[in-house]
Write a protein that holds these residues in place. Structure first.
Motif, PDB file in Angstrom:
ATOM      1  N   PHE A  77     -35.686 -29.412  35.699  1.00  0.00           N
ATOM      2  CA  PHE A  77     -34.791 -29.164  34.563  1.00  0.00           C
ATOM      3  C   PHE A  77     -35.075 -27.808  33.928  1.00  0.00           C
ATOM      4  N   LEU A  78     -36.345 -27.525  33.662  1.00  0.00           N
ATOM      5  CA  LEU A  78     -36.704 -26.247  33.054  1.00  0.00           C
ATOM      6  C   LEU A  78     -36.342 -25.077  33.960  1.00  0.00           C
ATOM      7  N   ASP A  79     -36.568 -25.267  35.257  1.00  0.00           N
ATOM      8  CA  ASP A  79     -36.246 -24.213  36.216  1.00  0.00           C
ATOM      9  C   ASP A  79     -34.740 -23.974  36.268  1.00  0.00           C
ATOM     10  N   GLY A  80     -33.969 -25.029  35.973  1.00  0.00           N
ATOM     11  CA  GLY A  80     -32.516 -24.889  36.013  1.00  0.00           C
ATOM     12  C   GLY A  80     -31.930 -24.220  34.787  1.00  0.00           C
ATOM     13  N   ILE A  81     -32.644 -24.264  33.653  1.00  0.00           N
ATOM     14  CA  ILE A  81     -32.072 -23.717  32.421  1.00  0.00           C
ATOM     15  C   ILE A  81     -32.596 -22.331  32.080  1.00  0.00           C
ATOM     16  N   ASP A  82     -33.682 -21.889  32.736  1.00  0.00           N
ATOM     17  CA  ASP A  82     -34.244 -20.599  32.332  1.00  0.00           C
ATOM     18  C   ASP A  82     -33.260 -19.454  32.519  1.00  0.00           C
ATOM     19  N   GLY A  83     -32.510 -19.486  33.618  1.00  0.00           N
ATOM     20  CA  GLY A  83     -31.521 -18.436  33.845  1.00  0.00           C
ATOM     21  C   GLY A  83     -30.394 -18.478  32.826  1.00  0.00           C
ATOM     22  N   ARG A  84     -29.965 -19.680  32.482  1.00  0.00           N
ATOM     23  CA  ARG A  84     -28.907 -19.810  31.481  1.00  0.00           C
ATOM     24  C   ARG A  84     -29.383 -19.351  30.106  1.00  0.00           C
TER      25      ARG A  84
END
Length: 284
Positions: free
Chosen positions: A67-74
């Motif tokens: 989850f964290l890896d998925g939101i860092d770019g956003r």
């Protein structure tokens, strides 16, 4: 006063064309990188918990890492804090959180029951995740994109692959005994997910559906609330249903591709589907 550490250059080393070197940078540039580091810590902590036999926490940590890896770019885009350094950090974190961590947790839980076959399956999955992420990095450098990219992934994306490959653990946590037979079945399943990661299977991404009809707003909100409530109350049963549901949708995505583009598979990355005038670019 100087320090023994090298300066943080989020956009690469400065040169004379860029003007004088900045001694301070805005804190917002660090936030996405801190999220990425926390994701790596969560993924590796999941591996430790798995080898300690605390599998519920281990899986939870791996899912938190994803989850964290998925939101860092956003978060980086929302805060206008994107940087070359962040891109490289995120790329390195992906292989840990979507490849190494879930594979080792799965091996510690059930694949070790299959002995060498289980380890080989875990290796194949990690390599497949690495190949997919490398393909993404190469394709991301292309400026021209195919029109279908707003609707489809090529192959199962890496975050979904991490969620899917842990299905045997979800089943074990709701009562299935992780014996030798389950270890062999899980090994075959792990190889299947690895194949889906590197395949050219068109997978509907949902990125083009960025608007919701007014009459569907309340049903969508209620569905999200229901899903979160069941996830909190019946965590592993909900994850089993989620993984199974995702797998069931894959043939429908391929069928929709076939109807719309007249081809069963996206063309090779060096070519374009019929009717497209751009080069396809894979996405994680």
């Amino acid at each position: 006063m100087g320090t023994p550490f090298s300066s943080f250059e989020p956009h690469g080393p400065n040169d004379e064309a860029r003007g004088p070197r900045l001694r301070e940078i805005p804190f917002r540039l660090l936030v996405p990188n801190l999220i990425t580091v926390l994701a790596i810590c969560a993924g590796l902590s999941g591996v430790r918990l798995a080898f300690e036999g605390r599998f519920e926490l281990a899986v939870a940590m791996v899912l938190v890492a994803a989850f964290l890896d998925g939101i860092d770019g956003r978060v980086a885009r929302l805060m206008k804090a994107t940087s070359k350094f962040g891109v490289q950090m995120d790329s390195l974190a992906d292989i840990v959180n979507f490849g190494v961590a879930p594979a080792l947790v799965l091996y510690a839980y059930v694949l070790d029951q299959a002995r060498s076959l289980g380890w080989i399956a875990a290796l194949i999955y990690v390599i497949a995740a690495g190949l997919r992420l490398a393909r993404f990095n190469v394709m991301a450098e292309r400026d021209v994109k195919a029109s279908w990219q707003s609707e489809y992934f090529v192959g199962v994306p890496a975050p979904a692959g991490a969620m899917l490959v842990l299905l045997p653990v979800y089943l074990g946590l709701i009562g299935f005994e992780p014996g030798q037979l389950m270890g062999l079945i899980s090994s075959a399943y792990t190889v299947l997910i690895a194949f889906l990661l590197v395949s050219r299977l068109p997978v509907w991404s949902g990125k083009s559906e960025n608007r919701v009809r007014r009459d569907l707003v309340l049903p969508v909100i209620l569905f999200v609330v229901l899903y979160v409530a069941t996830l909190m109350s019946f965590t592993w049963e909900t994850m089993v249903v989620t993984a199974a549901g995702y797998l069931i949708t894959l043939p429908f995505g391929a069928r929709a591709w076939h109807k719309k583009y007249g081809s069963s598979w996206p063309d090779h990355p060096d070519h374009t589907p019929p009717g497209d005038d751009g080069l396809p670019m894979d996405r994680v």
